[in-house]
Design a protein around this motif. Structure first.
Motif, PDB file in Angstrom:
ATOM      1  N   PRO A 200     -16.357  28.741  15.914  1.00  0.00           N
ATOM      2  CA  PRO A 200     -15.972  28.135  16.221  1.00  0.00           C
ATOM      3  C   PRO A 200     -14.242  27.322  15.198  1.00  0.00           C
ATOM      4  O   PRO A 200     -13.517  27.324  15.951  1.00  0.00           O
ATOM      5  N   ARG A 201     -14.583  28.083  13.909  1.00  0.00           N
ATOM      6  CA  ARG A 201     -13.273  28.122  13.146  1.00  0.00           C
ATOM      7  C   ARG A 201     -12.296  28.802  14.082  1.00  0.00           C
ATOM      8  O   ARG A 201     -11.060  28.590  14.424  1.00  0.00           O
ATOM      9  N   PHE A 202     -12.528  30.446  13.793  1.00  0.00           N
ATOM     10  CA  PHE A 202     -11.402  31.695  14.915  1.00  0.00           C
ATOM     11  C   PHE A 202     -10.959  30.589  15.852  1.00  0.00           C
ATOM     12  O   PHE A 202     -10.040  30.668  16.263  1.00  0.00           O
ATOM     13  N   LEU A 203     -11.786  30.274  16.583  1.00  0.00           N
ATOM     14  CA  LEU A 203     -11.183  29.585  18.073  1.00  0.00           C
ATOM     15  C   LEU A 203     -10.811  29.085  17.849  1.00  0.00           C
ATOM     16  O   LEU A 203      -9.227  28.392  18.934  1.00  0.00           O
ATOM     17  N   HIS A 204     -10.484  27.961  17.145  1.00  0.00           N
ATOM     18  CA  HIS A 204      -9.779  26.878  16.774  1.00  0.00           C
ATOM     19  C   HIS A 204      -8.557  27.752  16.125  1.00  0.00           C
ATOM     20  O   HIS A 204      -7.289  26.403  16.794  1.00  0.00           O
ATOM     21  N   TRP A 205      -8.354  28.341  14.810  1.00  0.00           N
ATOM     22  CA  TRP A 205      -7.516  28.565  14.777  1.00  0.00           C
ATOM     23  C   TRP A 205      -6.293  29.342  15.765  1.00  0.00           C
ATOM     24  O   TRP A 205      -5.003  28.712  15.939  1.00  0.00           O
ATOM     25  N   ILE A 206      -7.047  30.547  16.883  1.00  0.00           N
ATOM     26  CA  ILE A 206      -5.901  31.179  18.245  1.00  0.00           C
ATOM     27  C   ILE A 206      -6.065  30.470  18.784  1.00  0.00           C
ATOM     28  O   ILE A 206      -4.756  30.819  20.324  1.00  0.00           O
ATOM     29  N   LYS A 207      -6.644  29.154  18.817  1.00  0.00           N
ATOM     30  CA  LYS A 207      -5.490  28.245  20.480  1.00  0.00           C
ATOM     31  C   LYS A 207      -4.445  27.665  20.640  1.00  0.00           C
ATOM     32  O   LYS A 207      -3.415  27.769  20.863  1.00  0.00           O
ATOM     33  N   SER A 208      -3.786  27.416  19.160  1.00  0.00           N
ATOM     34  CA  SER A 208      -2.110  27.508  18.942  1.00  0.00           C
ATOM     35  C   SER A 208      -1.530  28.434  18.063  1.00  0.00           C
ATOM     36  O   SER A 208      -0.501  28.817  17.744  1.00  0.00           O
ATOM     37  N   THR A 209      -2.209  29.921  17.798  1.00  0.00           N
ATOM     38  CA  THR A 209      -1.954  30.901  16.979  1.00  0.00           C
ATOM     39  C   THR A 209      -1.889  31.874  17.834  1.00  0.00           C
ATOM     40  O   THR A 209      -2.617  32.324  18.245  1.00  0.00           O
ATOM     41  N   PRO A 210      -0.690  32.999  17.800  1.00  0.00           N
ATOM     42  CA  PRO A 210      -0.434  33.932  18.797  1.00  0.00           C
ATOM     43  C   PRO A 210      -1.206  35.221  17.611  1.00  0.00           C
ATOM     44  O   PRO A 210      -0.599  35.700  17.814  1.00  0.00           O
ATOM     45  N   ILE A 211      -2.693  34.929  17.815  1.00  0.00           N
ATOM     46  CA  ILE A 211      -2.513  36.680  17.064  1.00  0.00           C
ATOM     47  C   ILE A 211      -4.177  36.912  17.752  1.00  0.00           C
ATOM     48  O   ILE A 211      -4.733  35.895  18.765  1.00  0.00           O
ATOM     49  N   ASP A 212      -3.969  38.308  17.530  1.00  0.00           N
ATOM     50  CA  ASP A 212      -5.292  39.149  18.672  1.00  0.00           C
ATOM     51  C   ASP A 212      -6.628  38.828  17.090  1.00  0.00           C
ATOM     52  O   ASP A 212      -6.718  39.465  16.230  1.00  0.00           O
ATOM     53  N   LEU A 213      -7.668  38.305  17.579  1.00  0.00           N
ATOM     54  CA  LEU A 213      -8.917  38.252  17.268  1.00  0.00           C
ATOM     55  C   LEU A 213      -9.914  39.420  17.270  1.00  0.00           C
ATOM     56  O   LEU A 213     -10.147  39.249  17.860  1.00  0.00           O
ATOM     57  N   ARG A 214     -10.225  40.466  15.843  1.00  0.00           N
ATOM     58  CA  ARG A 214     -11.549  41.056  16.084  1.00  0.00           C
ATOM     59  C   ARG A 214     -11.909  40.943  15.565  1.00  0.00           C
ATOM     60  O   ARG A 214     -12.416  41.459  14.462  1.00  0.00           O
ATOM     61  N   PHE A 215     -13.601  41.217  16.005  1.00  0.00           N
ATOM     62  CA  PHE A 215     -14.582  41.077  16.080  1.00  0.00           C
ATOM     63  C   PHE A 215     -15.303  42.303  15.761  1.00  0.00           C
ATOM     64  O   PHE A 215     -15.821  43.062  17.610  1.00  0.00           O
TER      65      PHE A 215
END
Length: 337
Positions: A183-198
């Protein structure tokens, strides 16, 4: 139309294995030294095996030139922690001088990013992956062994400000550690244009107990994302085995790297060269083939290219991880992850 140049018996053609996979992506390690102590990689910290002798700038130039001639378009500079090399900017600039390489990237723990993001961008670096395994500073410290969360996050802000065309965040999935962080990661990328890779945790020779305690299948994250409206993107040539997802309400994307998934190796497009000049056809399974004897002069280029083509004919179809085989890799820092 003129024919492609011929050196010895080898036509300078793109590297391809016996399974039709083409390799345009090189992960080039420049050091196995790291200043973090991540539990899944170097839990006891870096311990040199004698005096290290890593590739020199001249050897890197020869290596980049040879790979560029056989179709390599993307080079990722890795470690260890690659930015610990004092000549890291020179390495980036050297690669950028080769017109056949379209994309220069690096993977870093972010330790030096805040101070040097603009400098590296100006040298030619265009894509950057930063390892951030938790957005909870206490959990970040527990996983990495370093209390550097705020410094790393400032580095990511500096990278975004510098204008990198792609900033990715790498997070290794770890059961009972960071698996509550989604949930924290999702909140972060909601308004930040980065690619999150798990990235799904992979078992290495020295990490069996850690793997058994903390392995979490990426499939569980995939199903959760789909249930929340995330859509699988069409694969890009640079994606390799990554599965990328986007959502209309989010500026960022999510990628999943699941090495234990069926057919994971079918889209393999990358090769690895260690910091001591060994070619690795896979992150696992083999000892590596020395290239360093052919990196001393440009006159050796034809023989080097011939060795690359010969080795590609020996590449296996899969990494055999799903069969419990971890190969000879003792820890991921040894050949660049």
């Amino acid at each position: 139309m003129s024919s492609p140049p011929v050196f010895g018996k080898v036509i300078m053609s793109q590297l391809q294995d016996n399974f039709g996979r083409r390799f345009h992506y090189l992960r080039m390690s420049v050091t196995d030294v790291c200043n973090f102590k991540c539990g899944y990689c170097l839990p006891d910290g870096y311990h040199p095996n004698g005096k290290p002798s890593f590739l020199t700038l001249s050897e890197i130039e020869q290596l980049v030139g040879a790979f560029a001639e056989v179709g390599t378009q993307k080079i990722r500079v890795t470690g260890g922690e690659p930015t610990l090399r004092k000549d890291f900017t020179d390495i980036i600039r050297l690669i950028a001088d080769n017109d056949q390489v379209n994309t220069i990237a690096t993977t870093t723990n972010g330790y030096r990013l805040e101070e040097h993001a603009q400098e590296w961008y100006d040298a030619g670096l265009r894509r950057i992956n930063v390892s951030v395994d938790s957005l909870d500073p206490r959990m970040f410290y527990q996983i990495t062994g370093e209390n550097k969360f705020d410094k790393v996050m400032r580095g990511i802000d500096a990278a975004l400000e510098a204008g990198f065309e792609r900033v990715k965040i790498n997070a290794v999935l770890l059961k009972d550690l960071n698996d509550k962080d989604l949930p924290r990661f999702l909140h972060w990328i909601k308004s930040t244009p980065i690619d999150l890779r798990f990235i799904e945790l992979m078992e290495t020779g020295l990490g069996r107990d850690y793997f058994q305690a903390h392995h979490l299948a990426g499939e569980s994250i995939k199903q959760r994302l789909i249930a929340e409206g995330w859509q699988l993107d069409q694969s890009d040539v640079d994606d390799g085995p990554a599965k990328n997802f986007s959502h209309p309400d989010y500026q960022g994307r999510i990628g999943l790297i699941m090495p234990y998934a069926q057919n994971f190796c079918a889209t393999c497009n990358r090769l690895r060269v260690s910091a001591t000049g060994k070619l690795h056809l896979c992150l696992f399974t083999e000892q590596g083939v020395d290239l360093r004897d052919l990196l001393q002069a440009e006159t050796q280029r034809a023989e080097l290219v011939e060795r690359l083509h010969a080795q590609l004919r020996l590449k296996k179809e899969t990494h055999f991880l799903h069969q419990g085989f971890t190969g000879v890799t003792q820890h991921l820092a040894s050949i660049g992850g």
